[in-house]
Design an enzyme around this catalytic site. Sequence first.
Site, short mmCIF file in Angstrom:
data_model
loop_
_atom_site.label_atom_id
_atom_site.label_comp_id
_atom_site.label_asym_id
_atom_site.label_seq_id
_atom_site.Cartn_x
_atom_site.Cartn_y
_atom_site.Cartn_z
N ASN A 256 0.83 -1.21 0.00
CA ASN A 256 0.00 0.00 0.00
C ASN A 256 0.86 1.26 0.00
OD1 ASN A 256 -2.50 -1.45 0.24
ND2 ASN A 256 -1.93 -1.87 2.36
N HIS B 100 -13.89 -2.29 5.93
CA HIS B 100 -12.75 -3.08 6.42
C HIS B 100 -13.10 -3.92 7.65
CE1 HIS B 100 -8.69 -3.51 8.38
NE2 HIS B 100 -8.39 -3.82 7.13
N GLU C 67 -16.10 3.95 3.48
CA GLU C 67 -14.69 4.22 3.16
C GLU C 67 -14.64 5.12 1.94
OE1 GLU C 67 -12.51 0.55 2.79
OE2 GLU C 67 -13.32 -0.22 4.68
N SER D 221 -10.66 -1.14 -0.25
CA SER D 221 -9.32 -1.68 -0.39
C SER D 221 -9.19 -2.86 -1.33
CB SER D 221 -8.77 -2.06 0.99
OG SER D 221 -9.61 -3.01 1.59
N ASP E 40 -13.62 6.26 6.51
CA ASP E 40 -12.27 5.72 6.63
C ASP E 40 -11.54 6.05 5.33
OD1 ASP E 40 -10.00 4.14 6.56
OD2 ASP E 40 -10.91 2.47 7.64
N HIS F 177 -7.20 4.47 2.22
CA HIS F 177 -6.62 4.31 0.88
C HIS F 177 -6.82 5.55 0.00
CE1 HIS F 177 -5.73 0.06 1.56
NE2 HIS F 177 -6.85 0.06 2.26
N LYS G 218 -0.10 3.51 4.66
CA LYS G 218 -0.29 3.34 3.21
C LYS G 218 0.46 4.48 2.50
CE LYS G 218 -4.32 1.00 4.88
NZ LYS G 218 -3.74 -0.29 5.15
C1 LIG Z 1 -9.89 0.67 4.95
C2 LIG Z 1 -8.90 0.27 5.98
N1 LIG Z 1 -9.04 0.75 7.23
C3 LIG Z 1 -8.18 0.42 8.21
C4 LIG Z 1 -7.13 -0.43 7.96
C5 LIG Z 1 -6.23 -0.80 9.08
O1 LIG Z 1 -5.12 0.04 9.06
P1 LIG Z 1 -3.75 -0.39 9.74
O2 LIG Z 1 -3.06 -1.27 8.74
O3 LIG Z 1 -3.06 0.89 9.99
O4 LIG Z 1 -4.10 -1.14 10.97
C6 LIG Z 1 -6.93 -0.94 6.69
C7 LIG Z 1 -5.78 -1.83 6.45
O5 LIG Z 1 -5.57 -2.42 5.45
C8 LIG Z 1 -7.84 -0.59 5.67
O6 LIG Z 1 -7.73 -1.09 4.44
#
Ligand SMILES: Cc1ncc(COP(=O)(O)O)c(C=O)c1O
Length: 341
Positions: free
Chosen positions: A6, A92, A132, A136, A161, A164, A193
Amino acid sequence: MNFSSNDYLGLASSDELKDAYQTGISLFGVGSGASPLVTGYSAQHESLKSELTEWLGFEDALFFSSGFSANQAVLFSLMHKGDLLLQDRLNHASLMEAGSLCDADMRRFRHNDLKHLQSLIKSNVPVLAVTESVFSMDGDQSDVDEFLAVCGASGTMSMIDDAHGVGVIGKDGAGVSGISQYKPDILIVTFGKAFGLNGAAVLCSKDLANYLTQFARHYIYSTAFSAAHAYALSKALNMIKTQHWRRDKLNELASVYDESLGALSAHVTTATPIKPWILGETSKVQALCHRLKQKGIWTTAIRPPTVPDGSARLRITLSASHQRSDVLALASQLKRFTEES
Ligand SMILES: Cc1ncc(COP(=O)(O)O)c(C=O)c1O
């Protein structure tokens, strides 16, 4: 060649960011030594907070060691018995898990279906809706303006969120804040990321930040990331804002990718650096992964239950650290595999 990380902007291995981290370590040491409420919160955290809140347009921010803990902290602290939590069904795992375990009722709305979201909102209970900016596993985006309009019109609290999105989409890479004039009540930004490091921030109002400071157990009872880390994150933030060439390069690489592979059925067009290559059967994806590895190309098979049954895929991601020749090498292998299977 890593085509599944990422590290969209290529900051994780940039000399500039490595130098900043090393300077931070020389100045402040390697560990914070305590949770933020004890002695783990430094002047470097405070500077990072000012830079981040000013850039993204929020009153306050709280830092967490990961996006996973930030999402869980928010949902566990805010959602109580009798409340209603509405989530896009492709959110997520950190959001889905906290939603299932918290005391509120959770309902999932169909992916990016805001009419469905609207129909689930109730007027007689507190409601939090979560989506989001960029999903992802599919690399598609939500309609942020419309999501915020639906929430605003119904008095629903909103949370996005931007894991990405930040760094990649929006004006100067400002993610959600760079594509919409409206703001969610809560914005999650992760640093693992596009920032090239790790950790996360919850951006929100002062009142909400005060509330979370009192009740978010992942914040109160967990060691803060170090001052050196905060120092490096400030540098990463500055690089994201000013080094437009990284996003330009990503766009150029995406054009090369789409032009080379657009005609094949596994290809999916996206406006983000996340390029799903959907083969359906897990065994086929594993075989492709193995083939690519032998050719020096690192990808990871994404299988159910992470993605729906019958949609096993490579989650190919582009990075500003790739060269055009890297993308062409990947494309040539994907084409050969398609012809042979
Ligand atoms: C949309 C989303 N939120 C949160 C996270 C979690 O983030 P972290 O890797 O910093 O724990 C991810 C991780 O891939 C994600 O894709």
